[in-house]
Design a protein around this motif. Structure first.
Motif, PDB file in Angstrom:
ATOM      1  N   GLY D 329     -25.918  -2.420 -50.238  1.00  0.00           N
ATOM      2  CA  GLY D 329     -24.740  -2.323 -50.993  1.00  0.00           C
ATOM      3  C   GLY D 329     -23.444  -2.316 -49.643  1.00  0.00           C
ATOM      4  N   GLY D 330     -24.473  -2.653 -48.387  1.00  0.00           N
ATOM      5  CA  GLY D 330     -23.282  -2.747 -46.956  1.00  0.00           C
ATOM      6  C   GLY D 330     -22.035  -1.969 -47.771  1.00  0.00           C
ATOM      7  N   MET D 331     -20.731  -2.661 -47.361  1.00  0.00           N
ATOM      8  CA  MET D 331     -19.445  -2.256 -47.311  1.00  0.00           C
ATOM      9  C   MET D 331     -18.935  -1.301 -48.639  1.00  0.00           C
ATOM     10  N   ILE D 332     -19.790  -1.856 -49.304  1.00  0.00           N
ATOM     11  CA  ILE D 332     -19.261  -1.195 -51.464  1.00  0.00           C
ATOM     12  C   ILE D 332     -20.186   0.245 -51.198  1.00  0.00           C
ATOM     13  N   ARG D 333     -20.905   0.003 -50.583  1.00  0.00           N
ATOM     14  CA  ARG D 333     -21.947   1.571 -50.843  1.00  0.00           C
ATOM     15  C   ARG D 333     -21.243   1.697 -49.554  1.00  0.00           C
ATOM     16  N   TYR D 334     -21.033   1.851 -48.162  1.00  0.00           N
ATOM     17  CA  TYR D 334     -20.999   3.102 -46.946  1.00  0.00           C
ATOM     18  C   TYR D 334     -18.829   3.028 -46.580  1.00  0.00           C
ATOM     19  N   GLY D 335     -18.577   1.971 -47.577  1.00  0.00           N
ATOM     20  CA  GLY D 335     -16.957   1.135 -47.240  1.00  0.00           C
ATOM     21  C   GLY D 335     -16.100   1.832 -47.975  1.00  0.00           C
ATOM     22  N   ILE D 336     -16.115   2.102 -49.139  1.00  0.00           N
ATOM     23  CA  ILE D 336     -15.541   2.837 -50.648  1.00  0.00           C
ATOM     24  C   ILE D 336     -16.356   3.900 -50.710  1.00  0.00           C
ATOM     25  N   PRO D 337     -14.875   4.832 -50.495  1.00  0.00           N
ATOM     26  CA  PRO D 337     -15.254   6.344 -50.724  1.00  0.00           C
ATOM     27  C   PRO D 337     -15.617   5.555 -52.080  1.00  0.00           C
TER      28      PRO D 337
END
Lengths: 319, 191, 427, 695, 198, 197
Positions: D329-337
């Motif tokens: 998921g990258g940023m959408i997993r770890y960057g988006i709350p």
């Protein structure tokens, strides 16, 4: 985007001589009026009934078919009415209503619409209706039988049937004038020869039917009948009887000339007409049917695409 | 002589194998879409039917009849016809490629054409003599070809007409064939 | 519009217009901008030799594209105001060059005649294209087409038009000079003139053999002239030039003569204007003048739903905008009232045969149209003489079913050629 | 009895021997395929196909004059085997389907009144057709007439509709269409079909970085064909659930309806159908072409990597994803709350992608756990570098590494890891926090903080609200949730308390100066306006770039030459092909563009997949022809639109503020089916220059 | 070469095998077939003609040769005395052959009517020859000695079926043929019949 | 592609129903369908041949060399046709008379040969039987259907029993040769309309 006047745009040519399908159909209807009137006078109300029913149902069937195939209604061009009218004219006035309705159904639907409407039909729709009815209900087309209740001041005789069943002696008394003036039994609109000729000549002059077909057809009848007569005058009737009785005149002017099922080139038109004439006499003289016109025209309709392959060489064509 | 002419006319027109006897309808509908194909097919049928008529007549007269084996007619005829057609096809392909191109390609279609088989069976059923067999076979084939070519002429036009969708192709073809059969009623009783 | 006569036994006959000598030729004044069409598709990537703002003089000959030989003769003096793409009839792509005329600008290129005489053969071709009266795709000198005879026609291409007849009547001298010019440029010395009966005597003065053509439409078409007058066979699908005959309008010849002798700039064109009543008058218009300028000066109203046609009633081209310019090949401007526009119907052919009987090229139109309606162009070309058609338009004129037969034919020719070119390219 | 047997014996022998001898004597060479096909056909010699017998039919098939399915007496299997003989191998037997790409504009104004042959070709020959729309469908149905399989009909709106079950991909319609809007393509061709500047494209499609056919799926929603809409979106974007939630939808900015009314709520519609699929509980089937046997390594399991892997797999390549985090998921997993994109939604979406047969290695980092060389050695034919932008830029002020100071991505991802139970490193939260920056990351940080129970949360931004790069909806949501905004503030230094912990932020007030070349008024510091806010936690989120630390691994000689830009992004030769200076390495997403939108990364993934596909096929990797890349067709951009009756735009339902700031439950909700249908009707179905007016 | 041989072999064996099967089927059904033919083609007509017979004409039958043709004759007896004789002749109809079973009364030497056996005439028109008893009844009691029968249009005395002149003509030809055959074979027949009279 | 036996059977009843779907074997369809009875009789005879030849062909499919397979099929089919012919003569003679020449002509019926080649030669005995049976029944049904229409309209009766009563004037055209063509043509049209939904 600036606003501009919108003009009608199309490719050339921009002129048209004003001829219309509709005009043609209505003029043909006009041309049969005299013969039709004679028939109505002769047979009275039943004839009117048959004609009215035939014309109205023909239009009705066409309208139904237009709806089913979701095309624009074509009844306005008068072709359905014309089909109904010509069909009615070939029937005896005693035709029962169900036979008329079935007949127009066959004419319009089987004869014309399923082939894609006017122009697609390879056979004359009226004749398809006639032929199928003649096969299905033979008895209804026995004119002598059908008209038994009428009282005329002349010999009630369907000349061709008499010729077939009782031999030439039975019709010797008929003269050309008698035949032409309608003193014979027959269908509603086909006995008054003068009327038919008048109508036919009118159409030819107006250019609505082709003289080549009519003339060669009548010539074909004349010559073939003449040959038969010369070969065996005791058995076969002469050209006059054949020309002026049965559906001959009607066929020559109104049936064989149907556009879609007849040729367009000069020589093919002559061949086409003559072949129908010859075939008609052959059927009458040696075939099983009393009046060969219907089947003869149908048969030569069939050959029309082949005959019409005889055409002049186009300009600049290599071979 | 007169009888032979009557026989010929009868077989071509009155008892037309396609339209009166209902034989050979599959290729009738299949090969009538184009005039060229129809002509080729007509030629091929004439060729094969005459050959087949002769050979089946011979088989019948000299083998089946003397040995009382008439019940083997069906099987022997079909074998003989099939072999004959295939032989002719191979022969033409090798020796006369030009003729093969125009006519030979229709030969396989004729193997299982009931017009050929049917005409042969009719010949036997009607007890024709050898000459009558030749004439009737030829005339049946001509009748077939005539009907096919006339039909093709009409069909070429129908293919271009605005036939409603569900009726297109085979359906309208059959109806037209019906009308043609009806037109052939004109010849009724002429012999 | 000519309606069918009462007696329909024989095919109708259409007659070309005779020259009405009582009428005068008015000149149309140019007011705003004029537009020239260059026979090349314009795309923004093309590098151009001219740009908006450049000044041109009347009689200037200039190229537009760096990599193309297309040339324009400016018929006016002014400033180039726009260069844009224009998609014309039959998908043909042009580049439209608009020049804003300068009022009172009497600045004329006086050396036009010299330039013309000095032009190389290939550039001459391009220049000649801009002369009035030339059919645009006729090429003056083309080694592929073995032209050996030239026919100067005093006939006009369509009904109601009498431009060339007027020229033959009034500009004999120029025509003579033109013949000299052509002979010098091409080396061809076989000329004849074809004229209607009424001009036969006048035309004698040209000094080349004169032949009379009947006024029956379409006997004056180049194909039929080649076949009937020159006695040469024109193969289907080929042009008259392929048979060695080039038919040139008298007007073009006269313009060439005037240009070469008098250095007169071939910037104006005789145009027959046909109004809504079918009345005709001859005018002289500067090439490039918008059609609406011509019409408004003649006080002819055009309303929404009417039809504006450049060319004659049987072979012209309808335009959708009245700012369409008068082009070198615009023989006539015709306005048709919306009430007079014949209806076109989606009928199928009823096989009446009128078209077959009237067709001067004996094309089996009744069969052809069936193939065309079904888009079977190959079959139509192979077996049904599509390319024998000489584009007279009579089949559609007489069609009872009101099928746009001639439209189908032109479309088919165009599509067939296009498809076959594409195939040839892919092969 | 005996006679019969003898007779048949003789007959059989005679026929058999004559034929077999004849077949030797009269042998003629012919294309062996003819015999082979003849053997496959029914052999009934019935003539039903219109050819003279089976051998003629076989001949016709071999010569390309007939379709393999010509035999009327045989079944489908025969057709398949015949096709096989003709060398139509599995790869190219991918279904080719005709599509009409013009979706709208039946009210395009006319240039003239046409009266003539009713055929598109005839009309288009006339000054390009009567409609002002230069590209769109003319609607006279030449394609319908030319289709011998009855697969095309003119639909209710006057545009051709293809019945995919009847289409055989003969391309007759494509050839006849004068406007080139009917196209016949295989799935692969369609997947890698990029916007062209001569395509009939609505402005939204031109703008969408993933090039989703927006009018098409809106139309499908209008027709209640929700699955069709999902498929339409998925043809361009495999992460529709995620995009439906987080996409800042640039398409809506350009929506023509927005010129006169409010823009169509495109993204809400997308989210609606995406949720529709998820709520149905079943992944819609996604077809993949047969395997080509080529292997591709995708490094980075973020949106770009997933997108690239998805498209590569669908056209038949074998894909393995290598990712440094525990889950994809990258940023959408770890960057988006969580409150913006619930992890279970993401989980479901990624599951759908991996279900295609994509392999996945977690917790492996390029440069440490594996290298490009090792990938090449294990047989990978190409590599996609979708490593994202995980490195926060530093503020470069005094004290930014004090205790209690975090960087944005670092904070979000560590929190995320903790929240998802992948890490036990709890972050100590303060009571008064500030976040420096005006981007989405900053907003995400503040909204996360407030949910964690921080009492006062500030956003400190150099310029004003109008200049904030974050999505307007996000800013508004943050305002609602009680975030305090400090605008026109330039951080000067971070103040520390005695134990090295942060205690405040000193900043300089600014004012807007004269507009600069870009037209923006640059902020100018006001001298002596130093102000301090007291804080116990500070997050700097002023931007991020790719982490290219793997380049430090000198053992990976192959990677040493990889060119990077001064922003650490990977330097691709062409932004459209995304091929790096090392031919087999491709890139995409944030790694190529710098931090950007999710949908941009998805589009990049697809672009890279196309290039990889070309590369693997041995073709030249060039940008698509006539590509409309990050541009708009000028004539399609209107200034005004007539004929619009204002209809209110569907309102997005959201959780009440007091509820949502207490938890990480998803704040934005999906619109109802009813309002989705209503909203879909607001679409003007634009083509290039024409659009549907409201009726 | 080997595949050639195997091809020929398979074909030969297969056809021989089929020959065998067919021969055995034929053998087991032949009697039944012959009986069926008599029962369905001839019996109804014979029953109609030889009404009142006490014997079964299907059993009391014999064959005689007339030129190339072999004709079956069916004998009708009343109480042991031969009263009638029935046999079949053919005429050409509208569509192929028409079979006519003709009966002759031995005593009066007159026809005792006839019955159409096989025909393929137009249903409802020509087929009336078989279904309409009035038509064939016209032949009843016409003397055998009188030559040809003709329909009225041909100058004879038989009323044609309406609309089916050809069929009627065909029936007349068959009847004429029957009379001729009877006359030709009269002597032989009488000889044969003696055997049944007992 | 493995279908159950039922599927093999059922496809012959609608999806691949001969003369309508596969426009094959038209001769008997047109010629012998003057009445329902004839139609059913012909259909059953064909079914018998179809089933038997399918069984035998699928049994012998390993033995028959592909090059002469057609000849072998012909022999097998012809054998069964003759058997049917003999059996019909022995047991249903009146029907045999009505069907006449079309019984031996089953041998050249494309459907029979087509199924042998297209199906039986590639499949084992059981599915081949089911296939033959299905197609045969479908064929019989369609013959019966055409016979029904023609007999009903053409004579106003079914199996010789008057349906429409005495007042009905039989539309004799339907039982004539052309009627057969037109009837089949119109029925095909209806099938197209129904089937293409």
């Amino acid at each position: 985007m600036h606003k501009q006047k919108k003009y009608i745009v199309s490719h050339a040519p921009f002129w048209h001589d004003g001829s219309r399908l509709t005009t043609k159909n209505y003029h043909i209807m006009l041309a049969v009026l005299i013969a039709l009137a004679a028939g109505i006078v002769k047979y009275g109300v039943p004839a009117v009934g048959v004609i009215a029913l035939s014309v109205s149902t023909a239009i009705f069937w066409e309208l139904i078919m237009n709806k089913i195939t979701s095309r624009t209604a074509t009844i306005g061009n008068g072709n359905a009415a014309l089909t109904g009218l010509l069909f009615a004219m070939m029937l005896p006035p005693t035709m029962p209503w169900w036979a008329v309705v079935t007949g127009t159904f066959v004419c319009v639907i089987i004869g014309k619409e399923i082939f894609g409407g006017l122009g697609g039909n390879p056979f004359n729709p009226v004749l398809i209706g006639m032929a199928i009815l003649m096969i299905a209900w033979k008895d209804l087309f026995d004119f002598d039988q059908a008209l038994i209740n009428y009282d005329f001041d002349y010999l009630v005789l369907y000349p061709l049937a008499a010729l077939k069943h009782f031999g030439i002696s039975s019709i010797e008394s008929l003269s050309a004038i008698d035949l032409l003036s309608g003193k014979q039994t027959g269908a509603i609109g086909t006995t008054f020869g003068f009327g038919l000729i008048l109508g036919g000549v009118y159409l030819i002059i107006r250019g609505f039917v082709r003289w080549e077909i009519s003339v060669s057809y009548l010539l074909g009848i004349f010559v073939t009948a003449f040959i038969f007569k010369s070969a065996d005058s005791a058995t076969y009737a002469g050209p006059v009887i054949h020309l002026f009785s049965g559906y001959t005149l009607f066929g020559a002017f109104f049936l064989a000339t149907e556009d879609s099922s007849s040729p367009v080139n000069f020589i093919p038109m002559l061949i086409y007409g003559a072949a129908i004439g010859i075939m008609t006499i052959l059927i009458r003289n040696i075939g099983v049917y009393v009046d060969g016109t219907v089947f003869a025209i149908l048969l030569i309709n069939l050959a029309n695409p082949i005959i019409d392959k005889i055409r002049p060489k186009a300009m600049g064509r290599a071979v | 002589m007169g009888d032979y002419i009557v026989l010929a006319i009868s077989c071509i027109f009155v008892n037309n194998i396609l339209l009166a006897q209902f034989l050979g309808n599959c290729p009738f509908l299949g090969t009538s879409k184009k005039m060229e194909t129809a002509t080729g097919m007509a030629m091929a049928v004439v060729f094969v039917l005459v050959l087949a008529g002769i050979i089946t007549w011979l088989t019948n007269a000299f083998i089946l009849k003397p040995f009382n084996l008439e019940y083997l007619r069906t099987i022997s005829f079909i074998l003989v016809i099939a072999s004959l057609v295939q032989f002719v096809e191979m022969f033409l392909k090798k020796s006369m490629p030009a003729l093969y191109a125009g006519l030979g390609i229709f030969l396989p279609l004729i193997t299982t054409n009931c017009a050929v088989m049917g005409a042969c069976l009719i010949n036997i059923k009607e007890d024709y003599t050898f000459i009558e067999t030749v004439i009737s076979s030829f005339s049946y084939a001509v009748g077939f070809g005539l009907a096919l070519i006339l039909f093709a002429g009409v069909r070429e036009r129908i293919l271009l007409a605005r036939v409603p969708k569900p009726l297109q192709d085979t359906s309208i073809g059959l109806i037209t064939a019906g009308i043609i059969a009806m037109a052939f009623f004109a010849f009724k009783g002429m012999v | 519009m000519i309606k069918r006569s009462f007696i329909g036994l024989f095919s109708p006959v259409l007659q070309y217009e005779e020259l009405d000598t009582s009428k005068t030729v008015d000149s149309i004044k140019v007011t705003g901008a004029v537009t020239f069409f260059v026979d090349k598709k314009y795309s923004k990537k093309d590098s151009l030799l001219i740009k908006p703002g450049d000044k041109v003089k009347s009689g200037d000959i200039f190229s537009v594209f760096n990599d193309s030989e297309e040339m324009i003769i400016s018929s006016v003096t002014g400033e180039i105001s726009g260069i844009e793409a224009f998609s014309g009839n039959f998908g043909k792509e042009y580049t439209a060059v608009t020049v804003k005329t300068e009022s009172g600008g009497n600045n004329v290129n006086k050396d036009f005649g010299k330039t013309l005489k000095k032009a190389s053969k290939s550039s001459l071709n391009q220049i000649i294209k801009n002369f009035p009266g030339v059919v645009s795709d006729t090429v003056f000198v083309n080694p592929d087409k073995p032209v050996d005879s030239i026919v100067i026609t005093g006939m006009d291409s369509d009904l109601l038009i009498s431009n060339n007849k007027y020229i033959v009547k009034n500009r004999i001298k120029d025509i003579k000079a033109g013949i000299v010019f052509i002979e010098k440029m091409t080396g061809i010395n076989s000329f004849i003139t074809v004229v209607p009966e009424s001009l036969a005597v006048v035309a004698q003065d040209i000094g080349v053999p004169v032949r009379v053509v009947e006024l029956t439409y379409p006997l004056a078409s180049p194909m039929l002239i080649t076949q009937n007058i020159m006695g040469r066979k024109v193969t289907a699908g080929k042009t008259a030039e392929d048979s060695g005959v080039m038919v040139i309008n008298a007007e073009t010849v006269a313009a060439m003569g005037a240009a070469s002798v008098k250095s007169e700039i071939p910037g104006s064109k005789i145009v027959t204007v046909i109004d809504k009543n079918g009345d005709t008058r001859l005018v002289s218009a500067i090439i490039g003048t918008p059609v609406n300028t011509v019409l408004s000066q003649l006080k002819i109203d055009v309303n929404e739903g009417d039809r504006v046609i450049t060319g004659g009633p049987l072979t012209g081209t309808a335009v959708y905008s009245d700012s369409h310019p008068v082009l070198p090949d615009t023989e006539a401007i015709m306005v048709q009232d919306r009430e007079d526009i014949p209806e076109i119907l989606d009928n199928s052919c009823i096989n009446c045969g009128e078209c077959v009987r009237i067709c001067p090229a004996k094309v089996p139109v009744n069969l052809l149209i069936r193939f065309l309606e079904n888009g079977e162009y190959d079959e139509a070309a192979d077996s049904y003489d599509l390319f024998s058609c000489i584009d007279c338009g009579l089949c559609a004129y007489v069609c009872q079913a009101q099928i746009p037969v001639f439209q189908y034919i032109t479309l088919a020719k165009h599509e067939f050629t296009r498809n076959n070119t594409v195939e040839a390219e892919n092969a | 009895m005996t006679e019969a047997i003898l007779f048949m014996l003789g007959l059989g022998a005679a026929c058999g021997s004559v034929l077999s001898i004849a077949s030797k004597i009269f042998y003629v060479y012919e294309d062996p395929r003819i015999g082979e096909i003849e053997g496959l056909l029914a052999g009934a010699n019935c003539g039903g196909c219109g050819f003279a017998g089976c051998s003629a039919a076989a001949d016709a098939v071999v010569n390309g004059m007939a379709q393999p399915n010509l035999c009327v007496a045989a079944d489908e299997e025969t057709a398949v085997s015949v096709a096989a003989v003709m060398g139509l191998n599995a790869g190219s037997s991918e279904a080719v389907i005709s599509r009409n790409s013009c979706t709208g504009g039946n009210r395009a104004s006319d240039k003239f009144i046409y009266s003539g042959v009713l055929s598109c070709n005839a009309m288009s020959n006339f000054y390009g057709g009567k409609r002002n729309c230069t590209i769109g469908c003319l609607g006279l149905g030449d394609c319908v007439k030319v289709c011998t399989f009855n697969a095309i009909e003119i639909g209710h709106d006057g545009y051709p509709v293809v019945d995919e079950s009847l289409c055989v991909g003969c391309k007759a319609c494509e050839k006849v269409c004068p406007k080139s809007i009917i196209t016949v393509k295989t799935m692969s061709e369609r997947l890698f079909d990029f916007n062209r500047n001569d395509d009939p494209l609505a402005p939204c499609v031109q703008t969408c970085p993933a090039q989703i056919n927006i009018p098409q799926y809106i139309k499908q929603i209008r027709n209640r064909d929700f699955e069709g809409a999902v498929n339409t979106i998925r043809e361009r974007n495999p992460l529709l659930l995620a995009c439906g939630r987080v996409c800042p939808h640039p398409c809506e900015d350009i929506c023509r309806r927005g010129l006169e009314d409010e823009a169509v709520s495109i993204n809400q519609l997308k989210r609606f159908v995406a949720d529709y699929e998820m709520n149905s509980g079943k992944h819609l089937p996604v077809t993949c072409a047969p395997s080509t046997g080529k292997k591709v390594a995708v490094i980075g399991g973020g949106p770009a990597g997933l997108s690239c892997a998805f498209f590569l797999k669908r056209v038949g390549h074998d894909v393995t994803i290598f990712d440094m985090t525990p889950k994809l998921g990258g940023m959408i997993r770890y960057g988006i709350p969580e409150y913006r994109l619930p992890k279970e939604v993401l989980e479901w979406e990624i599951e759908g992608i991996l279900n295609l047969g994509i392999e996945h290695h977690a917790n492996v980092k390029l440069g440490t756990d594996f290298t490009i060389s090792s990938l090449v050695a294990s047989g990978y034919d190409a590599v996609f570098l979708g490593i994202g932008a995980w490195k926060d830029y530093a503020l470069k002020i005094e004290g930014e590494d004090l205790k209690g100071c975090f960087t944005g991505i670092n904070f979000l991802s560590n929190f995320s890891l903790f929240q998802q139970g992948d890490s036990d490193k709890e972050i100590k939260i303060g009571k008064k926090c500030a976040v420096i920056g005006g981007g989405n990351t900053a907003i995400d940080c503040v909204r996360t903080l407030i949910r964690l129970g921080v009492e006062e949360v500030y956003i400190v931004y150099r310029r004003t609200r109008n200049e904030m790069p974050a999505n307007m909806v996000e800013i508004e949501a943050a305002e609602h949730e009680g975030i305090k905004f400090v605008f026109l503030a330039a951080p000067e230094k971070v103040l520390a308390d005695e134990d090295g912990h942060i205690k405040g932020l000193e900043y300089l007030k600014m004012e807007l100066g004269e507009p600069d070349a870009s037209g923006r008024r640059r902020p100018v510091p006001i001298k002596g306006s130093e102000t301090v806010i007291e804080l116990d936690m500070l997050i700097t989120a002023i931007g991020q770039g790719p982490d290219v630390s793997f380049k430090n691994n000198k053992s990976d000689i192959r990677l040493n030459q990889l060119a990077t830009t001064r922003w650490d992004t990977i330097d691709s030769v062409d932004p459209e092909t995304l091929q790096s200076n090392i031919p087999y390495i491709f890139t995409g997403g944030d790694a190529a563009t710098g931090a950007s939108l999710v949908v941009e990364a998805i589009g990049g993934g697809r672009r890279a997949a196309r290039s990889i596909d070309l590369y693997l096929k041995g073709e030249k990797v060039t940008p698509p022809e006539n590509s409309l890349f990050e541009k708009n067709i000028p004539e399609s951009i209107f200034e005004s639109v007539s004929g619009i009756n204002p209809i209110e735009r569907a309102k997005m339902p959201e959780l009440p503020v007091d509820e949502r700031i207490k938890s990480f439950v998803e704040a934005d909700l999906v619109i109802s089916e009813e309002s989705a249908l209503k909203e879909s009707n607001r679409c003007l179905t634009c083509c290039v220059t024409c659009y549907n007016k409201d009726s | 070469m080997r595949d050639l041989i195997s091809m020929v072999l398979v074909l030969t064996v297969l056809s021989a095998f089929s020959g065998g099967i067919l021969a055995s089927v034929k053998q087991s059904t032949s009697e039944k077939i012959e009986f069926q033919q008599l029962k369905f083609e001839k019996a109804p007509a014979i029953k109609m003609i030889l009404t009142g017979c006490t014997n079964d004409p299907m059993i009391d039958r014999f064959k005689l040769k007339d030129g190339d043709q072999e004709i079956s004759f069916f004998v009708g007896k009343v109480d042991g005395k031969v009263t009638g004789l029935a046999f079949e002749t053919f005429g050409k109809g509208f569509e192929g052959k028409i079979g006519l079973m003709v009966g002759v009364n031995i005593d009066t030497m007159c026809l005792i009517g006839g019955g159409v056996t096989t025909q393929s005439e137009t249903p409802g028109v020509g087929s009336k020859a078989k279904t309409d008893p009035k038509f064939v009844a016209q032949f009843e009691n016409l003397p055998v000695a009188k030559g040809a029968f003709k329909v009225k249009p041909d100058g004879g005395g038989i009323d044609a079926l309406s609309g089916a002149t050809i069929t009627s003509r065909g029936v007349c030809i068959a009847a004429t043929d029957a009379v001729n055959i009877y006359n030709r074979l009269e002597d032989q027949l009488k000889e044969k019949l003696k055997a049944y009279s007992k | 592609m493995a279908k159950s036996i039922t599927q093999e059977f059922v496809k012959g009843l609608w999806a691949e129903i001969p003369p309508f779907r596969l426009v094959l074997g038209l001769c008997p369809v047109l010629a012998v369908t003057k009445t329902v009875e004839n139609g059913i009789g012909m259909g059953l005879a064909t079914t018998f041949v179809l089933v038997c030849s399918n069984i035998l062909v699928s049994m012998l499919r390993s033995v028959i060399p592909p090059k002469i397979r057609i000849a072998c099929f012909i022999i097998i089919i012809a054998t069964f046709v003759t058997v049917v012919e003999l059996l019909m003569q022995a047991f249903t003679y009146p029907l045999f008379l009505k069907l006449g020449i079309f019984i031996p002509l089953i041998v050249v019926n494309c459907i029979v040969l087509g199924r042998a080649e297209a199906f039986a030669f590639k499949n084992s005995v059981v599915p081949s039987t089911a296939d033959g049976f299905g197609i045969g029944v479908g064929f019989t049904l369609s013959l019966a259907a055409i016979g029904l229409v023609r007999e009903l309209i053409g004579t106003g009766a079914l199996f010789g029993v008057s349906i429409f009563g005495a007042g009905y004037q039989p539309f004799a055209f339907m039982v004539e040769a052309p009627g057969a063509f037109i009837c089949l043509g119109l029925m095909l049209c209806i099938m197209n309309l129904v089937g293409n939904k």
